[in-house]
Design a protein around this motif. Sequence first.
Motif, mmCIF file in Angstrom:
data_model
loop_
_atom_site.group_PDB
_atom_site.id
_atom_site.type_symbol
_atom_site.label_atom_id
_atom_site.label_comp_id
_atom_site.label_asym_id
_atom_site.label_seq_id
_atom_site.Cartn_x
_atom_site.Cartn_y
_atom_site.Cartn_z
ATOM 1 N N LEU A 53 24.966 4.156 27.813
ATOM 2 C CA LEU A 53 25.552 3.619 28.924
ATOM 3 C C LEU A 53 24.815 2.824 29.804
ATOM 4 N N SER A 54 23.358 3.054 30.189
ATOM 5 C CA SER A 54 22.575 2.349 30.909
ATOM 6 C C SER A 54 22.352 0.847 30.275
ATOM 7 N N ALA A 55 22.092 0.884 28.929
ATOM 8 C CA ALA A 55 21.845 -0.080 28.321
ATOM 9 C C ALA A 55 22.845 -1.098 28.336
ATOM 10 N N TRP A 56 24.174 -0.393 27.878
ATOM 11 C CA TRP A 56 25.466 -1.270 27.955
ATOM 12 C C TRP A 56 25.761 -2.069 29.201
ATOM 13 N N LYS A 57 25.389 -1.147 30.146
ATOM 14 C CA LYS A 57 25.512 -1.686 31.677
ATOM 15 C C LYS A 57 24.579 -2.930 31.828
ATOM 16 N N GLU A 59 21.492 -2.627 32.828
ATOM 17 C CA GLU A 59 20.849 -2.258 34.252
ATOM 18 C C GLU A 59 19.480 -2.559 34.391
ATOM 19 N N ASN A 60 18.827 -2.494 33.282
ATOM 20 C CA ASN A 60 17.281 -3.216 33.183
ATOM 21 C C ASN A 60 17.336 -4.456 32.789
ATOM 22 N N GLU A 61 17.251 -5.517 33.587
ATOM 23 C CA GLU A 61 17.558 -6.935 32.873
ATOM 24 C C GLU A 61 16.476 -7.053 31.890
ATOM 25 N N SER A 62 15.333 -6.762 32.048
ATOM 26 C CA SER A 62 13.948 -7.267 31.126
ATOM 27 C C SER A 62 14.323 -6.613 29.735
ATOM 28 N N GLN A 63 15.285 -5.607 29.720
ATOM 29 C CA GLN A 63 15.619 -5.092 28.340
ATOM 30 C C GLN A 63 17.034 -5.620 27.666
ATOM 31 N N ARG A 64 17.508 -6.555 28.327
ATOM 32 C CA ARG A 64 18.888 -7.075 27.793
ATOM 33 C C ARG A 64 18.623 -7.909 26.714
ATOM 34 N N LEU A 297 5.484 24.390 36.964
ATOM 35 C CA LEU A 297 5.463 23.296 36.025
ATOM 36 C C LEU A 297 6.910 22.349 36.420
ATOM 37 N N THR A 298 6.970 21.124 36.362
ATOM 38 C CA THR A 298 8.185 20.282 36.418
ATOM 39 C C THR A 298 7.910 19.532 35.408
ATOM 40 N N VAL A 299 8.961 19.256 34.514
ATOM 41 C CA VAL A 299 9.171 18.354 33.301
ATOM 42 C C VAL A 299 10.168 17.392 33.610
ATOM 43 N N LEU A 300 9.795 16.203 33.389
ATOM 44 C CA LEU A 300 10.548 15.008 34.064
ATOM 45 C C LEU A 300 11.046 14.343 32.487
ATOM 46 N N LEU A 301 12.543 14.513 32.457
ATOM 47 C CA LEU A 301 13.178 13.981 31.373
ATOM 48 C C LEU A 301 14.184 12.953 31.687
ATOM 49 N N GLY A 302 14.634 12.540 32.927
ATOM 50 C CA GLY A 302 15.361 11.615 33.431
ATOM 51 C C GLY A 302 14.715 10.256 33.142
ATOM 52 N N VAL A 303 15.517 9.260 32.744
ATOM 53 C CA VAL A 303 14.806 7.836 32.766
ATOM 54 C C VAL A 303 15.086 7.213 34.065
ATOM 55 N N HIS A 304 13.946 6.791 34.523
ATOM 56 C CA HIS A 304 13.753 6.057 36.001
ATOM 57 C C HIS A 304 13.523 4.691 35.722
ATOM 58 N N PRO A 305 14.738 3.859 35.902
ATOM 59 C CA PRO A 305 14.851 2.337 35.511
ATOM 60 C C PRO A 305 14.147 1.631 36.655
ATOM 61 N N GLY A 306 14.139 2.109 37.990
ATOM 62 C CA GLY A 306 13.507 1.464 39.172
ATOM 63 C C GLY A 306 12.017 1.365 39.177
ATOM 64 N N PRO A 307 11.863 0.587 40.260
ATOM 65 C CA PRO A 307 10.235 0.498 40.460
ATOM 66 C C PRO A 307 9.518 1.660 41.413
ATOM 67 N N LYS A 308 10.284 2.577 41.879
ATOM 68 C CA LYS A 308 9.782 3.640 42.671
ATOM 69 C C LYS A 308 8.576 4.538 41.789
ATOM 70 N N MET A 309 7.610 4.585 42.507
ATOM 71 C CA MET A 309 6.477 5.519 42.004
ATOM 72 C C MET A 309 6.756 7.144 42.397
ATOM 73 N N LEU A 310 5.911 8.077 41.669
ATOM 74 C CA LEU A 310 6.310 9.133 41.636
ATOM 75 C C LEU A 310 6.151 9.732 43.148
ATOM 76 N N PRO A 311 7.369 10.467 43.725
ATOM 77 C CA PRO A 311 7.304 10.929 44.879
ATOM 78 C C PRO A 311 6.379 12.241 45.471
ATOM 79 N N LEU A 312 5.218 12.132 45.227
ATOM 80 C CA LEU A 312 4.236 13.073 45.337
ATOM 81 C C LEU A 312 2.937 12.364 46.349
ATOM 82 N N HIS A 313 2.328 13.436 46.844
ATOM 83 C CA HIS A 313 1.249 13.181 47.530
ATOM 84 C C HIS A 313 0.051 13.916 46.379
#
Length: 383
Positions: A53-57, A59-64, A297-313
């Motif tokens: 769905l994300s690729a069809w839209k 959403e990440n221009e560099s992957q088009r 333990l936190t396991v990251l599975l979601g795809v994060h397309p934007g430029p934001k970094m990890l929200p942790l100190h």
Amino acid sequence: MGNNKAGEVITCKAAVAWGPGQPLVMEEILVDPPQKMEVRIKVLFTSLCHTDLSAWKGENESQRAYPRIFGHEASGIVESVGEGVTDLKEGDHVVPIFNGECGECEYCRCERTNMCRDYGVNPMKKAMVADGGCRFRTKETGEPIFHFLNTSTFSEFTVVESACVVKVDPGFPLEKMAMLSCGVSTGVGAAWNTADVKAGSTVAIFGLGSVGLAVAAGARARGALKIIGVDINPAKFVKAQELGITDCINPKGLETASHEEIKRLTGGGGVDYSFECTGNSAVLREAFLSTHLGWGLTVLLGVHPGPKMLPLHPMELFNGQQITGSVFGGFKGKTHLPSFAEDCMRGAVNLEEFISHELPFEKINEAFQLLQGGESLRCLMHL
């Protein structure tokens, strides 16, 4: 299969994407024979997930890249194999995988990772490794049609590198085996392999789509005591509870943050494991804060397309909590998936529970609308 097309170009139907967000066009295309270390597969079942769905839209221009054939969750039968392929043959029942395993590179030889140097997941890749070319062409002009995530399953026939093809027991129903291509393996594997969820433990899952519910099924199979599901769509809660979720939270209905409600539900300490399945950095922070000090333990599975970094100190990690990512559930595809399929068929995970809709392949645009509207888990299409 009564094959008489080996070595020949095949004409077949495919759902071709011509631009971001445009309806897929069902058209006849040309599929070239497999080259060295490639396999041509007759696709019998395919489904779609949010990555499609994300690729069809776009959403990440560099992957088009267009025209392109999306799709990466499927099952089928080997039609023919290229030079050098020894572990697969015509007629084998197979599952294509987006995260391949060549078995020879330094990554494949390392037990600590399921990455592969040449055939690992790569959203930028749009052609074959052997010669940099495409195996799909338009029927009218012969224009190349780009590949997607090593698989391109929205086509009656596809050509896949053999490192990205897993042979499964021919006695297993292929419509269920399609679920192992992505979502179920990713979620269950995250619980079993990445987190190694223990019996009697507590779990929080943020995002109750197919991957999140597969995490729930995996945690339930491991004997987790409490499995908390978090989603802003309460319509998902009934199915979630069928798949193992014990407590449901809708953040929109809370006066406090989700992690505070989770701590309340766990007696104040938080969960042993949290899984982020949304691709939203604010949700990732909630997932991290919901885990128990000292060992969460936190396991990251979601795809994060934007430029934001990890929200942790960085200092927050001194509290003993950990965070890690998981791709394809930590499974080495060709090594581990056949035995995982056996586990599922023995009842460890009910694959049928993930198939919410079934449609003929020609109605693929309808399947996209179902997923986009949050109405489907997996819509299985029959080719």
